[in-house]
Scaffold this motif. Structure first.
Motif, PDB file in Angstrom:
ATOM      1  N   ASP A 199       0.826  -1.205   0.000  1.00  0.00           N
ATOM      2  CA  ASP A 199       0.000   0.000   0.000  1.00  0.00           C
ATOM      3  C   ASP A 199       0.865   1.261   0.000  1.00  0.00           C
ATOM      4  N   ALA A 200       1.934   1.253   0.807  1.00  0.00           N
ATOM      5  CA  ALA A 200       2.814   2.423   0.883  1.00  0.00           C
ATOM      6  C   ALA A 200       3.553   2.649  -0.434  1.00  0.00           C
ATOM      7  N   LEU A 201       3.774   1.579  -1.179  1.00  0.00           N
ATOM      8  CA  LEU A 201       4.422   1.711  -2.487  1.00  0.00           C
ATOM      9  C   LEU A 201       3.452   2.163  -3.564  1.00  0.00           C
ATOM     10  N   GLY A 202       2.162   2.190  -3.240  1.00  0.00           N
ATOM     11  CA  GLY A 202       1.157   2.612  -4.202  1.00  0.00           C
ATOM     12  C   GLY A 202       0.879   1.577  -5.272  1.00  0.00           C
ATOM     13  N   GLU A 203       1.089   0.306  -4.935  1.00  0.00           N
ATOM     14  CA  GLU A 203       0.916  -0.765  -5.917  1.00  0.00           C
ATOM     15  C   GLU A 203      -0.373  -1.538  -5.637  1.00  0.00           C
ATOM     16  N   PRO A 204      -1.157  -1.845  -6.674  1.00  0.00           N
ATOM     17  CA  PRO A 204      -2.359  -2.646  -6.460  1.00  0.00           C
ATOM     18  C   PRO A 204      -2.051  -4.101  -6.141  1.00  0.00           C
ATOM     19  N   LYS A 205      -0.900  -4.600  -6.623  1.00  0.00           N
ATOM     20  CA  LYS A 205      -0.481  -5.974  -6.382  1.00  0.00           C
ATOM     21  C   LYS A 205       1.030  -6.022  -6.192  1.00  0.00           C
ATOM     22  N   ILE A 206       1.498  -7.118  -5.607  1.00  0.00           N
ATOM     23  CA  ILE A 206       2.937  -7.335  -5.505  1.00  0.00           C
ATOM     24  C   ILE A 206       3.279  -8.712  -6.050  1.00  0.00           C
ATOM     25  N   SER A 207       4.438  -8.804  -6.677  1.00  0.00           N
ATOM     26  CA  SER A 207       5.049 -10.093  -6.973  1.00  0.00           C
ATOM     27  C   SER A 207       6.020 -10.404  -5.839  1.00  0.00           C
ATOM     28  N   TYR A 208       6.449 -11.662  -5.785  1.00  0.00           N
ATOM     29  CA  TYR A 208       7.200 -12.086  -4.595  1.00  0.00           C
ATOM     30  C   TYR A 208       8.179 -13.187  -4.965  1.00  0.00           C
ATOM     31  N   LEU A 209       9.380 -13.108  -4.367  1.00  0.00           N
ATOM     32  CA  LEU A 209      10.385 -14.154  -4.480  1.00  0.00           C
ATOM     33  C   LEU A 209      10.888 -14.455  -3.081  1.00  0.00           C
ATOM     34  N   GLY A 210      10.565 -15.648  -2.576  1.00  0.00           N
ATOM     35  CA  GLY A 210      10.975 -16.031  -1.234  1.00  0.00           C
ATOM     36  C   GLY A 210      11.679 -17.367  -1.242  1.00  0.00           C
ATOM     37  N   SER A 211      12.693 -17.485  -0.405  1.00  0.00           N
ATOM     38  CA  SER A 211      13.490 -18.711  -0.336  1.00  0.00           C
ATOM     39  C   SER A 211      13.409 -19.313   1.056  1.00  0.00           C
ATOM     40  N   SER A 212      13.359 -20.642   1.133  1.00  0.00           N
ATOM     41  CA  SER A 212      13.398 -21.378   2.392  1.00  0.00           C
ATOM     42  C   SER A 212      12.219 -20.967   3.281  1.00  0.00           C
ATOM     43  N   TYR A 213      12.479 -20.464   4.494  1.00  0.00           N
ATOM     44  CA  TYR A 213      11.366 -19.977   5.316  1.00  0.00           C
ATOM     45  C   TYR A 213      10.531 -18.953   4.544  1.00  0.00           C
ATOM     46  N   GLY A 214      11.179 -18.202   3.668  1.00  0.00           N
ATOM     47  CA  GLY A 214      10.462 -17.211   2.867  1.00  0.00           C
ATOM     48  C   GLY A 214       9.372 -17.809   2.002  1.00  0.00           C
ATOM     49  N   THR A 215       9.433 -19.127   1.742  1.00  0.00           N
ATOM     50  CA  THR A 215       8.348 -19.762   0.993  1.00  0.00           C
ATOM     51  C   THR A 215       7.079 -19.817   1.830  1.00  0.00           C
ATOM     52  N   TYR A 216       7.238 -20.078   3.110  1.00  0.00           N
ATOM     53  CA  TYR A 216       6.062 -20.099   3.984  1.00  0.00           C
ATOM     54  C   TYR A 216       5.480 -18.705   4.115  1.00  0.00           C
ATOM     55  N   LEU A 217       6.353 -17.697   4.251  1.00  0.00           N
ATOM     56  CA  LEU A 217       5.878 -16.319   4.327  1.00  0.00           C
ATOM     57  C   LEU A 217       5.112 -15.953   3.066  1.00  0.00           C
ATOM     58  N   GLY A 218       5.634 -16.315   1.897  1.00  0.00           N
ATOM     59  CA  GLY A 218       4.931 -16.023   0.654  1.00  0.00           C
ATOM     60  C   GLY A 218       3.625 -16.778   0.535  1.00  0.00           C
ATOM     61  N   ALA A 219       3.616 -18.034   0.992  1.00  0.00           N
ATOM     62  CA  ALA A 219       2.387 -18.828   0.952  1.00  0.00           C
ATOM     63  C   ALA A 219       1.315 -18.219   1.847  1.00  0.00           C
ATOM     64  N   VAL A 220       1.724 -17.724   3.007  1.00  0.00           N
ATOM     65  CA  VAL A 220       0.772 -17.089   3.916  1.00  0.00           C
ATOM     66  C   VAL A 220       0.261 -15.786   3.317  1.00  0.00           C
TER      67      VAL A 220
END
Length: 487
Positions: A199-220
């Motif tokens: 929201d602060a970036l003014g973007e309607p959507k975000i893309s995401y690249l997460g590794s390891s634990y970051g996969t769970y964060l992205g899934a959530v």
């Protein structure tokens, strides 16, 4: 996951079932980000930094707030820019402010492709509780930080001994100066913070690249905010339960699946003197572990030796160093490796906050004793250490139920996974793929190591497929198996 074994909810009654309400990010509108120089310790001059104010407790959105530190590697081709690519390097508790600069650094065999950098502003951030984002403390003493390697218990009494240490750490975390943050340092809240960043970036959507634990964060994140998710890439997957006790025990499975790659390397290089067959190298492992347990060398005991070996299985480039260390230990020569001597209280503290705050761990000491005995037989390389007790057994009950990963949302998730990953074994990716259903595709690469995309990942089939998804949106029509490639 961070390259160490020293890892690791009353429901939110006020949270509803609609995505926006469930995520609670619509409670207020974030202020726009103002970019400026990054903190000195970020060490990447090409990055810009700013902060986003977020609620500490999303059940009370107008209550206490904290600041999340955010970084940006801007696209140099505005005409090609699609949007923003949020990133997370793993952990839990891993700082991410410098990560965009790290993955774009050409010193690595496979930096983030320039085409991806052109398509996105690459965004990093320190998750809540970490680094420059309301850092937490457990008041670790230096001697406590020096023993962060989880011991490999040989009997039930050694589990009891570890329980005493774990209980002390849990009590320190719960009574530290930042104890008021403890219930709120969770993956679900970090995902909500990500939506405030969006929201602060003014973007309607975000893309995401997460590794390891970051996969769970992205899934959530994409579960809580499916309609605000653009292209989601999850690399080296934990599974739909995140870093719970099951995932932690799977480190032992990961080492068993990965170790043969190193054993073949050592056997093919007889100059190291570790054996001329994979079976002989495996035998040497157990000989060294037993010898060091009885008589440590330069601070390296059996448990340190096991974890050091595990850590250097993360990429093939470390195999020569690991073989040299084994050779030195076996022949009595000076060892270049030293157990890590860190005074980073926040690194350990934030790790425990997320690990223990996301899910309920077993409370009964006998459960750990039984599992240690079982895993020692089933996965002798590492099993007893991965099943050992830790502070999560004595942590306050989590305040929120874990987010259930499901198939409700657009088909915009791409999982990428090595077949022989020591830190996040293949079984986790298969479970997460099943949980996502039609939303996901899975790319597997016939290679070992932790990380299947960029940095040290060199399977062109897998790398090209992920890059194509990020730059064009095209996913494989079906799950894709990438064959082994010669280095």
């Amino acid at each position: 996951m961070r390259r160490t074994l020293s890892f690791f909810l009353v429901a939110m009654v006020a949270i509803g079932t609609a995505a926006g309400v469930r995520g609670v990010s619509d409670a207020a509108t974030s202020k726009s980000l103002s970019w400026g120089p990054c903190p000195a310790d970020v060490g990447v001059p090409t990055l810009e930094c700013g902060t986003v104010e977020v609620p500490l407790d999303y059940r009370q959105p107008r209550g206490r707030t904290i600041e999340i530190a955010v970084s940006r590697l801007p696209s140099k081709k505005p005409a090609e820019r699609r949007g923003v690519l949020l990133t997370n390097p793993g952990g839990p508790g891993g700082a991410g402010l410098s990560y965009p600069g790290l993955i774009a650094n050409p010193i690595f065999p496979q930096p983030l492709p320039q085409s991806v950098q052109d398509h996105y502003d690459v965004i990093g951030f320190d998750p809540r509780g970490v680094g420059h984002s309301a850092p937490v403390t457990c008041d670790y003493r230096l001697d406590q930080m020096a023993r962060q390697i989880v011991p490999y218990p040989e009997n039930p009494a050694e589990v009891v001994e570890e329980a005493t240490f774990a209980k002390t750490v849990a009590r320190q975390c719960a009574t530290s100066a930042t104890a008021g943050l403890l219930p709120h340092i969770t993956t679900a809240n970090t995902a909500r913070d990500m939506d405030r960043i969006r929201d602060a970036l003014g973007e309607p959507k975000i893309s995401y690249l997460g590794s390891s634990y970051g996969t769970y964060l992205g899934a959530v994140y994409t579960t809580l905010f499916p309609n605000r998710s653009d292209r989601i890439v999850l690399d080296s997957n934990t599974g739909p339960g995140g870093y719970d006790y099951t995932t932690f025990r799977r480190l032992a499975l990961g080492m068993e699946q990965r170790f043969p790659d190193f054993a073949r390397f050592a056997a093919a290089n007889p100059r190291y003197g570790l054996g001329t067959s994979a079976a002989q190298v495996r035998k040497k492992y157990f000989q060294l572990a037993a010898r060091l347990e009885k008589k440590p060398v330069q601070g390296i005991d059996g448990s340190v030796f096991r974890e050091h070996t595990f850590n250097l299985l993360y990429n093939d480039a470390s195999f020569p160093v690991l073989a040299q260390d084994w050779q030195a230990l076996d022949t009595g020569r000076p060892v270049s490796y030293r157990p890590p001597a860190t005074a980073d209280d926040n690194k350990f503290s934030s790790h425990m906050h997320v690990l223990c705050g996301d899910s309920q761990w077993p409370r009964n000491l006998r459960t750990y004793q039984r599992e240690v005995a079982r895993q020692r037989i089933k996965y002798p390389l590492l099993g007893a250490a991965a099943a050992n007790i830790g502070p999560c057994a004595f942590w306050p009950s989590p305040v929120e139920r874990p987010v259930r990963i499901g198939d409700d949302g657009p088909s915009n998730v791409l999982l990428v996974q090595n077949l022989r990953d020591p830190g996040t074994p293949l079984v986790g990716a298969l479970e997460l793929r099943k949980a996502f259903g039609h939303r996901a595709r899975l790319i597997t690469a016939d290679q070992g190591g932790h990380g299947a995309y960029v940095l040290f990942a060199q399977n062109k089939c897998a790398n090209n497929a992920v890059t194509a998804f990020l730059t064009t949106g095209q996913r494989p029509p079906h799950d894709l198996s990438c064959a082994a490639e010669s280095s």
